[in-house]
Enzyme design. Structure first.
Site, PDB file in Angstrom:
ATOM      1  N   GLU A  88     -46.120 -45.044  -6.812  1.00  0.00           N
ATOM      2  CA  GLU A  88     -45.744 -44.148  -5.717  1.00  0.00           C
ATOM      3  C   GLU A  88     -44.357 -43.650  -6.085  1.00  0.00           C
ATOM      4  O   GLU A  88     -43.401 -44.413  -6.116  1.00  0.00           O
ATOM      5  CB  GLU A  88     -45.755 -44.916  -4.393  1.00  0.00           C
ATOM      6  CG  GLU A  88     -45.793 -44.006  -3.180  1.00  0.00           C
ATOM      7  CD  GLU A  88     -44.414 -43.634  -2.690  1.00  0.00           C
ATOM      8  OE1 GLU A  88     -43.980 -42.487  -3.002  1.00  0.00           O
ATOM      9  OE2 GLU A  88     -43.766 -44.458  -2.037  1.00  0.00           O
ATOM     10  N   CYS A 138     -38.491 -41.064   0.114  1.00  0.00           N
ATOM     11  CA  CYS A 138     -39.290 -40.329  -0.891  1.00  0.00           C
ATOM     12  C   CYS A 138     -40.055 -39.177  -0.256  1.00  0.00           C
ATOM     13  O   CYS A 138     -40.255 -38.146  -0.882  1.00  0.00           O
ATOM     14  CB  CYS A 138     -40.200 -41.259  -1.666  1.00  0.00           C
ATOM     15  SG  CYS A 138     -41.054 -42.431  -0.635  1.00  0.00           S
ATOM     16  N   GLU A 152     -35.605 -33.855  -7.292  1.00  0.00           N
ATOM     17  CA  GLU A 152     -35.415 -34.726  -6.136  1.00  0.00           C
ATOM     18  C   GLU A 152     -33.950 -35.163  -6.068  1.00  0.00           C
ATOM     19  O   GLU A 152     -33.443 -35.795  -6.986  1.00  0.00           O
ATOM     20  CB  GLU A 152     -36.318 -35.951  -6.255  1.00  0.00           C
ATOM     21  CG  GLU A 152     -36.318 -36.789  -5.003  1.00  0.00           C
ATOM     22  CD  GLU A 152     -37.242 -37.992  -5.089  1.00  0.00           C
ATOM     23  OE1 GLU A 152     -37.299 -38.628  -6.147  1.00  0.00           O
ATOM     24  OE2 GLU A 152     -37.874 -38.301  -4.069  1.00  0.00           O
TER      25      GLU A 152
END
Ligand code: ADP
Length: 498
Positions: A267, A302, A401
């Protein structure tokens, strides 16, 4: 819960007896090398703990203990109802030790104590309880094969599971992994992030108190390229369940290929978009969903809604409202119970976030809120909640990110353009659509390449629904819900001639 002030929490933190050793085979132990690493507080930049620095030899010991525990069946062959009772008890012990665990979580991460108390620890306990309760409710199948056979399909545990977790939600993500891994009979080695070991280390002791046998849950604190890689490369680990960056996720696939072909569940990162159409039902609700969706937990989430795609005609109005909401979100000392945003986890991460704000400006974006380090006089790592406008989706701040409190805003004119921009990313974790048009909501949700889509809400979550991403946000595995059991079990088919 007692009513605690900033002063009380500071005093408690100062006098806390911190467990800092590894936990292997039911015992707290130093790293074999005797090495430790310093943990620096995000709130004031001071060293507050020295944590055992595990490496390959320590991981070997943990794997041996976990393997022995698995092979002799002390856990895997225990009656499922008994495993259930023990995991549910562990969840209760977390609740019984709420204030202590919350303190550890905030000390490590810099997140507001109020969130640790009301969200992180209670939710982690809820997930453990949910999986504990599922332990004796998992059935096998009988295949509709030819009638002269009885064809059983059973789920079996994998053996030794390595759970490698990040620092943003240390207890919650640990619970997502150790809950289903333990419920299905595996032994677990938990590798906390080097920034956030304290909660995991304490959890191991609670696990023993709950009745989890020695060797079934081990904790090896240490760095990624040493302790993490040793787990990833170990020939006797059957599974790695990882949450963290896409870059490190790729390492784990490589480690598996270069070792024993262990199963790897990933993940990874995200760059999740909100698409706000001009017919969004209520702009105040949108503004609140967008602001909290990025700034909660200092943006270190996230699935944070880090890209805002807004239909051009409502851009100014929505931006004004988001700013207004953001200005009410209180940034402050993580131990102040009134703080809603705390410190960034490390100095390195703070600098990375500030650097991205500069990159965005160099690329042509405007800072329309925040943009600077906050409270530098504390010595801690605080960043103002920041909004960049005039962002084009090919800019680095829209593609990479940031993992901090930075929202980037891009305007669109048509639904097709919005969907194209939303999907123009290597990530595919989450997305949100805001519209009053039911058909448009469905069409857009269907077109979005994301593991989960929210319509007219954001960050709604529950143990019953899976969590994981498309594209480079993951590799098909899912945390949460009964689907998580797919990560920790393998199917066996048994043919019986009748
Ligand atoms: P983040 O970007 O959230 O810090 P990382 O992917 O760097 O996430 O870290 C997530 C987890 O992966 C942590 O437990 C970390 O120690 C571990 N890790 C980091 N680098 C490596 C590596 N090279 N090999 C194995 N594990 C690693």
């Amino acid at each position: 819960m007692s009513v605690m002030t900033l002063f009380d929490w500071q005093a408690r933190a100062a006098s806390a007896q911190l467990r800092t050793q590894a936990f292997i085979n039911g015992q707290y132990v130093d790293a074999l090398s005797g090495k430790t690493f310093a943990r620096v507080s995000p709130r004031d930049g001071q060293v507050f703990a020295h944590i055992a620095e595990c490496d390959k030899e320590d991981v070997d010991l943990a794997v041996k203990a976990a393997r022995t525990a698995f092979e002799d069946g002390r856990w895997a062959n225990m009656k499922p109802s008994e495993r259930k009772r023990i995991i549910v008890k562990l969840a209760q012990l977390m609740r019984d030790n709420l204030e202590e665990l919350a303190l550890l979580e905030t000390l490590d991460t810099g997140k507001p104590i109020n969130d640790s108390l009301k969200v992180d620890i209670p939710l982690a306990a809820t997930y453990l309880q949910w999986y504990g309760e599922a332990t004796d409710k998992l059935y096998g199948e009988i295949a509709p094969a030819a009638s002269q056979y009885l064809t059983l399909i059973t789920r079996e545990p994998l053996g030794v599971v390595g759970a490698v977790v990040p620092w943003n939600y240390p207890m919650i993500i640990s619970a997502w992994k150790i809950g289903p891994a333990l419920a299905s009979g595996n032994s677990v080695i938990l590798k906390p992030a080097e920034q956030s070991s304290l909660g995991a280390i304490r959890l191991a002791e609670l696990a023993i108190e709950a009745g989890i046998p020695d060797g079934v849950l081990n904790v090896v604190p240490g760095f990624g390229p040493t302790a993490g890689a040793a787990l990833g490369r170990h020939m006797d680990v059957n599974k790695i369940s990882f949450t963290g960056s896409t870059e490190v996720g790729k390492y784990f696939l490589r480690y598996a290929g270069e070792s024993n072909l262990k199963s790897v569940g990933l993940e990874c990162g995200g760059k999740s978009p909100h698409i706000v159409f001009a017919d969004a039902p209520d702009l105040d609700t949108v503004a609140s969903g967008v602001a909290w969706g990025i700034f909660y937990n200092q943006g270190e989430t996230c699935n944070a809604g880090s890209r805002l795609l807004v239909e051009r005609s409502i851009k100014d109005e929505l931006l004004e409202r988001i700013k207004r909401v953001t200005e009410t979100i209180k940034l402050g000392d993580p131990f102040d119970p009134t703080s809603q945003i705390g410190a960034i986890v490390t100095e390195e991460q703070m600098k990375r976030v500030l650097n991205y704000i500069e990159i965005g400006q160099a690329e042509g974006a405007n800072v329309c809120l925040g943009g600077k380090q906050a409270m530098p006089e504390t010595g801690g790592y605080y960043v103002e909640s920041t909004i960049l406008e005039n962002v084009q989706n090919n800019m680095r701040v829209a593609q990479e990110e940031i993992f901090g409190p930075v929202l980037v805003l891009t305007e669109f004119d048509t639904p097709e353009e919005a969907i194209r921009i939303a999907n123009d990313t290597s990530y595919g974790l989450a997305a949100a659509v805001w519209t009053s048009d039911l058909s448009r909501a469905h069409r857009t949700a269907r077109a979005l390449q994301a593991g989960f889509v929210w319509v007219n809400c954001f960050d709604v979550s529950d143990p019953t629904a899976p969590f994981g991403g498309f594209k480079q946000s993951g590799n098909g595995s899912r945390d949460k819900s009964l689907h998580a059991f797919d990560q920790y079990t393998q199917l066996k088919t048994t043919w019986i001639q009748l």
